[in-house]
Motif scaffolding. Structure first.
Motif, PDB file in Angstrom:
ATOM      1  N   ASN A 101       0.906  -1.271  -0.032  1.00  0.00           N
ATOM      2  CA  ASN A 101      -0.139  -0.073   0.027  1.00  0.00           C
ATOM      3  C   ASN A 101       0.971   1.257   0.022  1.00  0.00           C
ATOM      4  O   ASN A 101       0.392   2.531   0.449  1.00  0.00           O
ATOM      5  N   CYS A 102       2.314   1.237  -0.435  1.00  0.00           N
ATOM      6  CA  CYS A 102       3.000   2.406  -0.565  1.00  0.00           C
ATOM      7  C   CYS A 102       2.332   3.187  -1.496  1.00  0.00           C
ATOM      8  O   CYS A 102       1.703   2.686  -2.312  1.00  0.00           O
ATOM      9  N   SER A 103       3.065   4.415  -1.579  1.00  0.00           N
ATOM     10  CA  SER A 103       2.389   5.332  -2.731  1.00  0.00           C
ATOM     11  C   SER A 103       2.651   4.885  -4.089  1.00  0.00           C
ATOM     12  O   SER A 103       1.684   4.939  -4.901  1.00  0.00           O
ATOM     13  N   TYR A 104       3.750   4.392  -4.197  1.00  0.00           N
ATOM     14  CA  TYR A 104       4.180   3.880  -5.725  1.00  0.00           C
ATOM     15  C   TYR A 104       3.317   2.573  -6.058  1.00  0.00           C
ATOM     16  O   TYR A 104       2.750   2.496  -7.233  1.00  0.00           O
ATOM     17  N   CYS A 105       3.201   1.612  -5.029  1.00  0.00           N
ATOM     18  CA  CYS A 105       2.448   0.320  -5.459  1.00  0.00           C
ATOM     19  C   CYS A 105       1.152   0.629  -5.468  1.00  0.00           C
ATOM     20  O   CYS A 105       0.403  -0.043  -6.297  1.00  0.00           O
ATOM     21  N   ARG A 106       0.572   1.543  -4.770  1.00  0.00           N
ATOM     22  CA  ARG A 106      -1.049   1.825  -4.551  1.00  0.00           C
ATOM     23  C   ARG A 106      -1.165   2.180  -6.027  1.00  0.00           C
ATOM     24  O   ARG A 106      -2.232   1.831  -6.755  1.00  0.00           O
ATOM     25  N   MET A 107      -0.469   3.361  -6.535  1.00  0.00           N
ATOM     26  CA  MET A 107      -0.596   3.773  -7.938  1.00  0.00           C
ATOM     27  C   MET A 107      -0.632   2.617  -9.267  1.00  0.00           C
ATOM     28  O   MET A 107      -1.197   2.796 -10.009  1.00  0.00           O
ATOM     29  N   ASN A 142      11.728   7.789  -3.376  1.00  0.00           N
ATOM     30  CA  ASN A 142      12.238   7.921  -2.015  1.00  0.00           C
ATOM     31  C   ASN A 142      13.609   7.754  -1.464  1.00  0.00           C
ATOM     32  O   ASN A 142      14.412   8.680  -1.549  1.00  0.00           O
ATOM     33  N   ILE A 194       3.315   1.761   3.784  1.00  0.00           N
ATOM     34  CA  ILE A 194       3.424   3.028   4.201  1.00  0.00           C
ATOM     35  C   ILE A 194       4.194   3.087   5.373  1.00  0.00           C
ATOM     36  O   ILE A 194       4.897   4.216   5.640  1.00  0.00           O
TER      37      ILE A 194
END
Length: 141
Positions: A34-40, A68, A119
């Motif tokens: 659910n990190c910003s990159y994987c989420r997108m 990051n 996250i």
């Protein structure tokens, strides 16, 4: 559910990049983040040991993206943009491989996919990796 053979072939969308992968633990390691990159990006991945991803064709077509901490190399085809795999940050001895790139496999073959808490990444918090939830796929009739 795909078979449990640990050696798989795969490719990007346009076919410029072909690879073979030795999955560390079959499909038991399937997950999302659910990190910003994987989420997108939205990819479902499985693990391969370092050296377990062998590029058969189009290595020169692969490019990388780092963000990051800039320690993780996310590989994708420079022609079609499809993410194929990345070197993991929490365990640099593992690659995470996009299951959608594997021949005969779809992310929708898996009814439940654990979602890891990127996250609050273990390398940032010093705490063990935490499961953030579960992604479920329920096909309609």
């Amino acid at each position: 559910m795909p078979g449990d053979t640990n050696i798989r072939t795969g490719r990007c969308h346009c076919g410029a990049v072909h690879f073979e992968v030795a999955l560390s633990d079959g499909f038991s390691s399937i997950r999302r983040c659910n990190c910003s990159y994987c989420r997108m990006r939205g990819a479902v991945v499985v693990m391969a040991e370092m050296g377990g991803v062998n590029i058969l064709k189009g290595e020169d077509m692969l490019t990388t993206y780092r963000f990051n901490t800039r320690t993780v190399k996310h590989f994708f085809c420079s022609r079609c943009g499809i993410y194929t795999h990345h070197q993991r940050r929490s365990d640099p001895n593992l690659h995470a491989v996009n299951v959608a790139c594997l021949d005969g496999v779809s992310p929708f073959d898996f009814s439940e996919v654990p979602v890891m808490d990127g996250i609050n990444h273990t390398n940032d918090t010093g705490k063990p990796t935490r499961r953030a939830g579960t992604l479920r796929y329920v096909p309609s009739d």
